[in-house]
Every structure is written in structure tokens, then in C-alpha cells.
Design an enzyme around this catalytic site. Sequence first.
Site, PDB file in Angstrom:
ATOM      1  N   ARG A  51       1.237  -1.561   5.341  1.00  0.00           N
ATOM      2  CA  ARG A  51       0.320  -1.044   4.336  1.00  0.00           C
ATOM      3  C   ARG A  51      -0.519   0.064   4.975  1.00  0.00           C
ATOM      4  O   ARG A  51      -0.482   0.275   6.183  1.00  0.00           O
ATOM      5  CB  ARG A  51      -0.566  -2.158   3.761  1.00  0.00           C
ATOM      6  CG  ARG A  51      -1.102  -3.072   4.845  1.00  0.00           C
ATOM      7  CD  ARG A  51      -2.447  -3.588   4.547  1.00  0.00           C
ATOM      8  NE  ARG A  51      -3.391  -2.506   4.446  1.00  0.00           N
ATOM      9  CZ  ARG A  51      -3.872  -1.832   5.493  1.00  0.00           C
ATOM     10  NH1 ARG A  51      -3.499  -2.138   6.733  1.00  0.00           N
ATOM     11  NH2 ARG A  51      -4.733  -0.857   5.322  1.00  0.00           N
ATOM     12  N   GLY A  52      -1.260   0.774   4.122  1.00  0.00           N
ATOM     13  CA  GLY A  52      -2.003   1.943   4.609  1.00  0.00           C
ATOM     14  C   GLY A  52      -1.135   3.168   4.348  1.00  0.00           C
ATOM     15  O   GLY A  52       0.061   3.168   4.667  1.00  0.00           O
ATOM     16  N   ALA A  53      -1.767   4.197   3.778  1.00  0.00           N
ATOM     17  CA  ALA A  53      -0.988   5.334   3.263  1.00  0.00           C
ATOM     18  C   ALA A  53      -0.009   5.944   4.289  1.00  0.00           C
ATOM     19  O   ALA A  53       1.195   6.032   4.016  1.00  0.00           O
ATOM     20  CB  ALA A  53      -1.956   6.378   2.716  1.00  0.00           C
ATOM     21  N   ARG A  81       4.881   1.667  -4.454  1.00  0.00           N
ATOM     22  CA  ARG A  81       3.424   1.679  -4.659  1.00  0.00           C
ATOM     23  C   ARG A  81       3.044   3.068  -5.204  1.00  0.00           C
ATOM     24  O   ARG A  81       3.578   4.080  -4.733  1.00  0.00           O
ATOM     25  CB  ARG A  81       2.671   1.374  -3.350  1.00  0.00           C
ATOM     26  CG  ARG A  81       2.940  -0.053  -2.851  1.00  0.00           C
ATOM     27  CD  ARG A  81       1.995  -0.464  -1.752  1.00  0.00           C
ATOM     28  NE  ARG A  81       0.638  -0.677  -2.249  1.00  0.00           N
ATOM     29  CZ  ARG A  81      -0.415  -0.872  -1.456  1.00  0.00           C
ATOM     30  NH1 ARG A  81      -0.266  -0.878  -0.143  1.00  0.00           N
ATOM     31  NH2 ARG A  81      -1.618  -1.058  -1.957  1.00  0.00           N
ATOM     32  N   GLN A 177      -8.495  -6.514   4.158  1.00  0.00           N
ATOM     33  CA  GLN A 177      -8.055  -5.580   5.201  1.00  0.00           C
ATOM     34  C   GLN A 177      -9.101  -5.410   6.302  1.00  0.00           C
ATOM     35  O   GLN A 177      -8.786  -4.951   7.396  1.00  0.00           O
ATOM     36  CB  GLN A 177      -7.730  -4.207   4.585  1.00  0.00           C
ATOM     37  CG  GLN A 177      -6.449  -4.161   3.784  1.00  0.00           C
ATOM     38  CD  GLN A 177      -6.688  -4.393   2.320  1.00  0.00           C
ATOM     39  OE1 GLN A 177      -7.645  -5.053   1.933  1.00  0.00           O
ATOM     40  NE2 GLN A 177      -5.828  -3.871   1.475  1.00  0.00           N
ATOM     41  N   ASP A 217      -6.215   7.562   0.358  1.00  0.00           N
ATOM     42  CA  ASP A 217      -4.828   7.401  -0.098  1.00  0.00           C
ATOM     43  C   ASP A 217      -4.306   8.651  -0.804  1.00  0.00           C
ATOM     44  O   ASP A 217      -3.116   8.942  -0.756  1.00  0.00           O
ATOM     45  CB  ASP A 217      -4.711   6.186  -1.018  1.00  0.00           C
ATOM     46  CG  ASP A 217      -4.682   4.925  -0.171  1.00  0.00           C
ATOM     47  OD1 ASP A 217      -5.768   4.497   0.267  1.00  0.00           O
ATOM     48  OD2 ASP A 217      -3.585   4.419   0.106  1.00  0.00           O
ATOM     49  N   ASN A 227      -9.351   5.873  -2.581  1.00  0.00           N
ATOM     50  CA  ASN A 227      -9.242   4.980  -1.416  1.00  0.00           C
ATOM     51  C   ASN A 227      -9.459   3.552  -1.911  1.00  0.00           C
ATOM     52  O   ASN A 227      -9.690   3.319  -3.103  1.00  0.00           O
ATOM     53  CB  ASN A 227     -10.247   5.374  -0.324  1.00  0.00           C
ATOM     54  CG  ASN A 227      -9.952   4.678   0.998  1.00  0.00           C
ATOM     55  OD1 ASN A 227      -8.828   4.724   1.496  1.00  0.00           O
ATOM     56  ND2 ASN A 227     -10.934   4.011   1.576  1.00  0.00           N
ATOM     57  N   LYS A 228      -9.378   2.622  -0.992  1.00  0.00           N
ATOM     58  CA  LYS A 228      -9.451   1.201  -1.337  1.00  0.00           C
ATOM     59  C   LYS A 228     -10.614   0.882  -2.276  1.00  0.00           C
ATOM     60  O   LYS A 228     -11.715   1.411  -2.108  1.00  0.00           O
ATOM     61  CB  LYS A 228      -9.551   0.394  -0.031  1.00  0.00           C
ATOM     62  CG  LYS A 228      -9.617  -1.098  -0.150  1.00  0.00           C
ATOM     63  CD  LYS A 228      -8.499  -1.689  -0.972  1.00  0.00           C
ATOM     64  CE  LYS A 228      -7.114  -1.274  -0.500  1.00  0.00           C
ATOM     65  NZ  LYS A 228      -6.062  -1.531  -1.502  1.00  0.00           N
TER      66      LYS A 228
HETATM   67  O1  MRU Z   1      -3.712  -1.284  -0.193  1.00  0.00           O
HETATM   68  P1  MRU Z   1      -3.679  -0.761   1.209  1.00  0.00           P
HETATM   69  O2  MRU Z   1      -4.075  -1.773   2.233  1.00  0.00           O
HETATM   70  O3  MRU Z   1      -2.381  -0.046   1.531  1.00  0.00           O
HETATM   71  O4  MRU Z   1      -4.816   0.341   1.192  1.00  0.00           O
HETATM   72  C1  MRU Z   1      -5.125   1.063   2.348  1.00  0.00           C
HETATM   73  C2  MRU Z   1      -6.316   1.930   2.219  1.00  0.00           C
HETATM   74  O5  MRU Z   1      -6.931   2.056   1.190  1.00  0.00           O
HETATM   75  C3  MRU Z   1      -6.644   2.728   3.409  1.00  0.00           C
HETATM   76  O6  MRU Z   1      -8.023   2.884   3.574  1.00  0.00           O
HETATM   77  C4  MRU Z   1      -5.970   4.088   3.198  1.00  0.00           C
HETATM   78  O7  MRU Z   1      -4.596   3.925   3.002  1.00  0.00           O
HETATM   79  C5  MRU Z   1      -6.159   4.990   4.284  1.00  0.00           C
HETATM   80  S1  MRU Z   1      -5.177   4.390   5.595  1.00  0.00           S
HETATM   81  C6  MRU Z   1      -5.236   5.373   6.843  1.00  0.00           C
END
Ligand code: MRU
Length: 309
Positions: A51-53, A81, A177, A217, A227-228
Amino acid sequence: MLVNGKQMKSLWRDGTEIKMIDQRILPQRIEIFTARDENEIAYAIKEMVVRGAPAIGVAAAYGIAIAEDKDYAVNLLSKTRPTAHDLFYAITYMKDAIEHGKDALESADEYMNAIIEKCRKIGENGKKLIKNGYKILTHCNAGALATIDYGTALAPIRMAKDKEIFVWVDETRPRLQGLLTSWELYHEGISHAVIADNAAGYFMEKGEVDMVIVGADRIALNYDVANKIGTYEKAVVAKENEIPFYVAAPLNTFDKDIENGNQIKIEERSMEEVTKIYNFKTGVRNPAFDITPAKYITGIITEEGIIKP
Ligand code: MRU
């Protein structure tokens, strides 16, 4: 990233097998998930093994590289996603490479190495903002787990570890997270504390936060940032308390087809993510991301420097 004193990446290639730290199981224990085809990569992205962009983008690049039917893989992976721009950027990168007759596995390796280098540079650029004694708040996990190595929001923090710093880590309900961030900081030996999401404003108002750094993201052309979920609230409270609010992201997080945050598709995830703690049954909404309007953002830390919206 350092794990038990050794350098490690969150995802790597072993021949045609793609290995990744299973992020569903951290911080309890380290387990490695192996994907042998594009279906297993798609599962890993959807279920948040990875996970994470930026990490999602790298996984998708490898998913296409190891697939026999590239068109099938492109179609499958683009539905995993919706919000992170990296996923679509990586898919386009791989389509272009294959159309130009490049080796798919080598192209995916190049893609991954480029992401790691961008994160390293984000760290170099961002660490200049961090002064000795700073207490920094972060939300979600934008560390090496989310980006293969270094991180985006965590890269400047990692590189400033020769200074005396402290990190407030938002727990980040419902997927927690923040515990992944805490796991990374623990292994780097960086002082930190996990706080309930509701506690961030309390510490900001008490003067216990000198700056906020989060990942992204997707960024619209007007600098609105997806973002999250919960990022928006932190940005508003930071502005109210005159605390600088930085977003750290590679330039490929900008989506040139999106004018403003309203056009960004926000992923809605399953209600079980919210209900499983107490196993209650009721109506639930579970948006995974939100939009932080550009007016709340002090700067975007990129591999090329810091952009002021
Ligand atoms: O749903 P996730 O855990 O994939 O979301 C991740 C985030 O929102 C991160 O903050 C974002 O991807 C930046 S990661 C470098």
C-alpha cells in the site's frame, strides 16, 4: 530502510517472483508475500498487502512485467485502487516501454529505482526544513513501506535523524497505518509517539508541534492534495495554529488531467474496516482519502525542490 539493523526494501524482485513485506501483518511480525503473476499482484494491491501510492505503482509495474498477457494485466491492475495517481502513471510507463520494444522486467526495475531515487531527493530537500529540536506530526504511513525505500513524508525525517527530533504519529483509523510509521521509526531509532487521530489538535494547540509533513496520493493542477482520510482536518487545525503544513511527494503525483480536488475519485472501502473492532452492525461510510485544499498547504516537497502552492 533499516529493519533489525539491516537495510531492506519493502518490495523487491527475485527472478520473476515479486516479494513484498506483507503490510497487513506488521507491526506484529514480518512476513513476506510472494506474487508470481499479475493476479497475485492485483490481490496484493487490493487487499493492501502492499500500500502507499509509490509502492502500489511499483507493484503494478512488476505485475505487467511478469504477465504473459500484457493487455489483461493492464486492465486488471488499473481497477485495483482508484485514488493513487502512481498506479496509473506506472501502468502508462510500462505500456510505453513495451510499445518501444524495451525489456519489461528491466523497465519495471528502472521504474522502481527511479521512485527510490526521487524519494531520496525528497529527503535531501525536505530535511533542510527540519530544525534541531523540532516536533513533527505525520499522518498515515508515507514511509519506506509505502514507497519501497526512504518514504516521502518520512524521507526528510529519516535524513534529519542526526538532529534532535521527535515525531507525533497519527494512529490513522481505520487501517492503522500509523502503526506502520511507528514500526519504521522504531527500527530507525527515531523518538516518536503514536497518538489517537483525535489528539493531534490538542498537541498542536499546546505548542507541541513545529511542523506537519504528510504524503500524497494525487495532486490536482491547483495544488489540492488527495491523501489519507483525516489529512484535511490536520491541515485546517495546523493553519489555525500557524503550524507549517508540508506535503512530500514526487512530481509524478501531479495529475495533469485534474484541475482541482473535486475531480479526484475518492476510494470507498469496505464497512468491515470500520466495524470489525467492536463487530457492530450499522450503516457505515468508509472513504479512504480526502482532499486538502491548496490554501492549507505551506509547500510541496518534491525531488526537484519545494513548490509553494
Ligand atoms: O490507503 P493507503 O494506505 O494506500 O494510503 C496511503 C496514503 O494515503 C499515503 O499517505 C500516501 O499514499 C502517500 S505514500 C508515500
